[in-house]
Design a protein around this motif. Structure first.
Motif, short mmCIF file in Angstrom:
data_model
loop_
_atom_site.label_atom_id
_atom_site.label_comp_id
_atom_site.label_asym_id
_atom_site.label_seq_id
_atom_site.Cartn_x
_atom_site.Cartn_y
_atom_site.Cartn_z
N ILE A 26 26.21 5.40 -33.69
CA ILE A 26 27.57 6.03 -33.98
C ILE A 26 27.49 7.69 -33.61
O ILE A 26 28.54 8.03 -33.29
CB ILE A 26 27.75 6.17 -35.73
CG1 ILE A 26 26.28 6.74 -36.50
CG2 ILE A 26 27.93 4.73 -36.10
CD1 ILE A 26 26.75 6.89 -37.78
N ILE A 27 26.50 8.18 -33.55
CA ILE A 27 26.52 9.67 -32.92
C ILE A 27 25.08 9.90 -32.24
O ILE A 27 23.99 9.46 -32.51
CB ILE A 27 26.26 10.64 -34.17
CG1 ILE A 27 27.79 10.53 -35.23
CG2 ILE A 27 26.37 12.28 -33.48
CD1 ILE A 27 27.58 11.42 -36.29
N THR A 31 24.15 15.93 -30.05
CA THR A 31 25.85 16.20 -30.58
C THR A 31 25.72 17.33 -31.35
O THR A 31 24.91 17.66 -32.17
CB THR A 31 26.30 15.11 -31.33
OG1 THR A 31 26.46 13.65 -30.51
CG2 THR A 31 27.66 15.27 -31.93
N LEU A 37 32.39 16.42 -38.98
CA LEU A 37 31.44 15.50 -38.90
C LEU A 37 30.40 15.44 -39.80
O LEU A 37 29.90 14.35 -40.22
CB LEU A 37 30.69 15.65 -37.22
CG LEU A 37 29.52 14.70 -36.80
CD1 LEU A 37 30.26 13.36 -36.53
CD2 LEU A 37 29.12 15.17 -35.26
N ARG A 40 31.84 13.43 -42.72
CA ARG A 40 31.98 12.04 -42.45
C ARG A 40 30.52 11.52 -42.84
O ARG A 40 30.52 10.30 -43.24
CB ARG A 40 32.29 11.81 -40.88
CG ARG A 40 33.75 11.81 -40.71
CD ARG A 40 34.14 11.52 -39.33
NE ARG A 40 35.55 11.50 -39.20
CZ ARG A 40 36.31 10.19 -39.05
NH1 ARG A 40 35.52 9.12 -38.80
NH2 ARG A 40 37.57 10.26 -38.46
N GLU A 102 29.77 10.22 -26.87
CA GLU A 102 30.52 8.80 -27.37
C GLU A 102 32.05 9.20 -27.14
O GLU A 102 32.95 8.58 -26.97
CB GLU A 102 30.42 8.55 -28.71
CG GLU A 102 31.00 7.12 -29.30
CD GLU A 102 30.70 6.24 -30.33
OE1 GLU A 102 31.55 6.41 -31.20
OE2 GLU A 102 29.55 6.32 -30.48
N TYR A 103 32.47 10.67 -27.40
CA TYR A 103 33.85 10.83 -27.10
C TYR A 103 34.39 11.00 -25.74
O TYR A 103 35.37 10.87 -25.34
CB TYR A 103 33.94 12.47 -27.72
CG TYR A 103 33.46 13.55 -27.20
CD1 TYR A 103 33.81 14.25 -25.93
CD2 TYR A 103 32.21 14.03 -27.95
CE1 TYR A 103 33.23 15.20 -25.29
CE2 TYR A 103 31.58 15.09 -27.39
CZ TYR A 103 32.05 15.77 -26.09
OH TYR A 103 31.23 16.69 -25.39
N SER A 325 41.74 10.96 -32.30
CA SER A 325 40.80 12.09 -32.61
C SER A 325 40.00 12.28 -31.16
O SER A 325 39.38 11.28 -30.80
CB SER A 325 39.93 11.80 -33.62
OG SER A 325 38.97 13.00 -33.54
N TYR A 327 37.31 14.01 -30.83
CA TYR A 327 35.82 13.50 -30.78
C TYR A 327 35.41 12.19 -31.61
O TYR A 327 34.32 11.89 -31.54
CB TYR A 327 35.13 14.68 -31.67
CG TYR A 327 35.20 15.92 -30.73
CD1 TYR A 327 34.31 16.03 -29.89
CD2 TYR A 327 35.85 16.99 -31.35
CE1 TYR A 327 34.50 17.20 -29.13
CE2 TYR A 327 36.08 17.88 -30.66
CZ TYR A 327 35.33 18.43 -29.54
OH TYR A 327 35.44 19.77 -28.98
N TYR A 328 36.37 11.43 -32.06
CA TYR A 328 36.05 10.20 -32.62
C TYR A 328 37.35 9.22 -32.08
O TYR A 328 37.87 8.52 -32.91
CB TYR A 328 36.21 10.23 -34.11
CG TYR A 328 35.26 11.08 -34.72
CD1 TYR A 328 33.81 11.08 -34.78
CD2 TYR A 328 35.84 12.53 -35.07
CE1 TYR A 328 33.21 12.19 -35.40
CE2 TYR A 328 35.06 13.31 -35.76
CZ TYR A 328 33.74 13.29 -35.79
OH TYR A 328 32.84 14.43 -36.26
N THR A 330 36.89 6.30 -30.68
CA THR A 330 36.95 4.54 -30.95
C THR A 330 37.35 4.23 -32.22
O THR A 330 37.33 3.07 -32.68
CB THR A 330 35.28 4.38 -30.90
OG1 THR A 330 34.40 4.96 -31.54
CG2 THR A 330 35.23 4.77 -29.41
N THR A 347 35.32 3.15 -40.15
CA THR A 347 34.14 3.72 -39.36
C THR A 347 32.98 3.04 -39.37
O THR A 347 31.94 3.12 -38.46
CB THR A 347 33.69 5.12 -39.80
OG1 THR A 347 33.27 4.98 -41.36
CG2 THR A 347 34.83 6.33 -39.90
#
Length: 561
Positions: A26-27, A31, A37, A40, A102-103, A325, A327-328, A330, A347
């Motif tokens: 997930i991260i 990062t 973040l 989250r 990932e972003y 978003s 940065y997120y 997905t 998530t």
């Protein structure tokens, strides 16, 4: 590396290890943490994180300057067999960790097998092609071009495997070497912060044929085709040969898509990166230039979807993407087509987007109307965002012709019939002025004014906006202009005086103004656009005359790109 309680982790600190939810990454390691973040992760029940300590070599390396705004590593100066697979593998991971967030990559690299496949492909190319020292030369000339080439190799190779390209290694090598011709492009053009002039654009286009020539001279004719043709487009609008349709093999169709995506989403020292979902929107907007079948496969592989795309969810329901978003990307917000409000996808990925079904890009005319609507309502942020979209790919002269002049004409027309209040008009004027200042700042280093002009304009705000616009345009023509309000005293001092306060004196006249009889004694230009014809006429008038009347003809223009 230091273990910290989640409550002690600070924004700007970087993760020292990947974070997984079950088997799902997930991260990624490296990062940079943000308040959102951290929050989250708290909601996921994560109690402790390992972060990179400030005095480690990674943090130290991040302070080293380079031309792209991210930490790069010099490629190994290697020819066939000089380095072990272990050394090449370390080099591969060192580059990937700088750009493989990932972003940007979405879910492309979430499987360990995928990353190991790419690493081995990278090693094989370095072992089987005796020209990888040219990549080191490219890095020394322009580090961004090297990192971009690596990025294209990663994105393109995964798509080539997914679409079962026959000779995968040759294809991947072609992706890695596609920009090698930039070794011969002048640095001042590669690193130029402002938009390129027409001559500079022609110069940079040569990197395609320069790359082909270089690779052919080294005995790699197959790779030369990737260098020559990676800017060709499906509709024939590309260069250098204007190839189209069936003339473009699968490998080049893939390359054209990932090349644009990489260029848009990589950060440079002087240019912020475009969010991945915005880059996808740009590709979809220009989908006549790209193979939509490959493009949709690429989007689904990333699992990053643009705002307003129609998608199929993993529960077989159709939805619209309502918010994404940066940065997120997905886990977007969606709205079911059958009705209901917006909601965020979970998530834990228990519900995901399965594939894109359709996307109807807005035309330039629609975007321009939105630009005008937000300009007249004074929404500065939206205006700037739409300006960036509309001006993408346009030279500065065309920005004046196709965006700014039509927008000012429409604003003045609305003000004249009381569709726009004086307060709203003043706010709009401020926003346009800020865009003009932005253009001046972007072109300052590359503009040397060779002459001067004095612009006399009626003492009213609607006239000022045209005068300011003309001043900005003249600056592109290397003319430094000064604005002075028109009055009897100023006319006597500047226009009728034998003294010449500037190389050229321009007097603006508007349709509702009563023309003075003396105007007929001087050359005149009816200016309804900053198009190529009017620009040429203005240049000719400047060559022959010191004093010129300019009649502003306000037309209800709409952008035509």
């Amino acid at each position: 590396m230091k273990a910290k309680s989640i409550s002690q982790v600070l924004p700007e600190e970087r993760l020292a290890e990947d974070i997984y939810a079950g088997d799902t990454l997930i991260i990624k390691k490296g990062t940079k943490m943000t308040p959102r973040l951290i929050n989250r992760l708290k909601k996921r029940g994560i109690k402790e994180l390992k972060v990179i300590e400030p005095n480690t070599s990674t943090a130290a390396n991040e302070n080293q300057p380079n031309t792209m705004g991210i930490t790069a590593t010099q490629p190994l100066e290697t020819n066939r067999g000089q380095y072990s697979e272990e050394e090449l593998g370390k080099h591969f991971f060192h580059i990937l960790e700088k750009i493989g967030y990932e972003y940007r990559y979405g879910k492309l690299l979430n499987r360990k097998e995928t990353v190991l496949f790419l690493k081995q492909l990278f090693i094989n190319i370095h072992k089987n092609y005796g020209i990888t020292d040219t990549l080191s030369a490219l890095y020394k000339w322009d580090s961004y071009a090297y990192i971009h080439s690596f990025d294209v190799f990663v994105l393109g190779s995964l798509m080539a495997e997914k679409l079962t390209v026959t000779d995968l290694e040759t294809c991947a090598a072609g992706f890695l070497f596609h920009d090698i011709g930039k070794i011969e492009t002048p640095r001042e053009i590669l690193h130029k912060q402002a938009k390129l002039t027409g001559a500079e654009f022609k110069q940079i286009q040569k990197h395609t044929t320069d790359g082909e020539r270089l690779l052919q001279s080294l005995g790699y004719e197959q790779l030369g085709a990737f260098a020559r043709s990676h800017h060709e487009r499906l509709d024939g609008s590309g260069y250098p040969d204007g190839l189209s349709g069936g003339q473009l093999p699968l490998e080049l169709r893939i390359l054209s898509i990932v090349d644009v995506f990489s260029a848009l989403t990589l950060k440079r020292a002087y240019k912020e990166e475009v969010p991945a979902y915005e880059a996808i929107k740009i590709l979809l907007k220009d989908q006549k230039q790209f193979d939509w079948h490959i493009l949709y496969h690429f989007i689904d592989a990333l699992m990053i979807y643009p705002y307003d795309a129609t998608v199929l969810l993993s529960n077989n329901e159709q939805a619209k993407i309502s918010s994404v978003s940066k940065y997120y990307p997905t886990v977007p917000q969606v709205r079911l087509l059958k009705g209901g409000g917006d909601f965020s996808l979970p998530t834990n990925f228990s519900l995901t987007v399965q594939k894109i079904l359709a996307f109807q890009p807005k035309s330039d005319e629609q975007l321009f109307r939105e630009f005008l609507d937000n300009l007249s309502s004074g929404d500065q942020n939206e205006v700037k965002a739409l300006y960036q979209t509309l001006s993408d790919g346009l030279h500065y002269h065309h920005i004046f012709e196709k965006i700014l002049f039509p927008a000012v004409a429409k604003l003045n027309q609305m003000a004249a019939i009381d569709e726009l209040s004086s307060v709203a008009y003043h706010k709009s004027t401020q926003i346009v002025t800020e865009l003009l200042i932005q253009i001046e700042q972007e072109t300052e280093r590359y503009t040397t004014c060779r002459s001067s002009a004095l612009i006399l304009y009626p003492a009213k705000e609607t006239a000022y906006l045209y005068a300011r616009l003309l001043s900005g345009f003249l600056r592109l023509e290397a003319v430094q202009a000064k604005l002075v309000t028109e009055s009897a005293a100023n006319l006597n001092q500047y226009f009728f005086s034998d003294k010449q306060p500037a190389d050229h004196i321009l007097l603006l006249n508007f349709p509702n103004d009563d023309p003075d009889s003396f105007m007929n004694q001087y050359p005149r230009l009816a200016l309804s656009s900053f198009n190529e014809y009017n620009t040429q006429v203005l240049q000719e008038l400047f060559q022959k005359n010191k004093r010129v009347f300019i009649d502003i003809i306000a037309t209800d223009s709409v952008i035509q790109v």
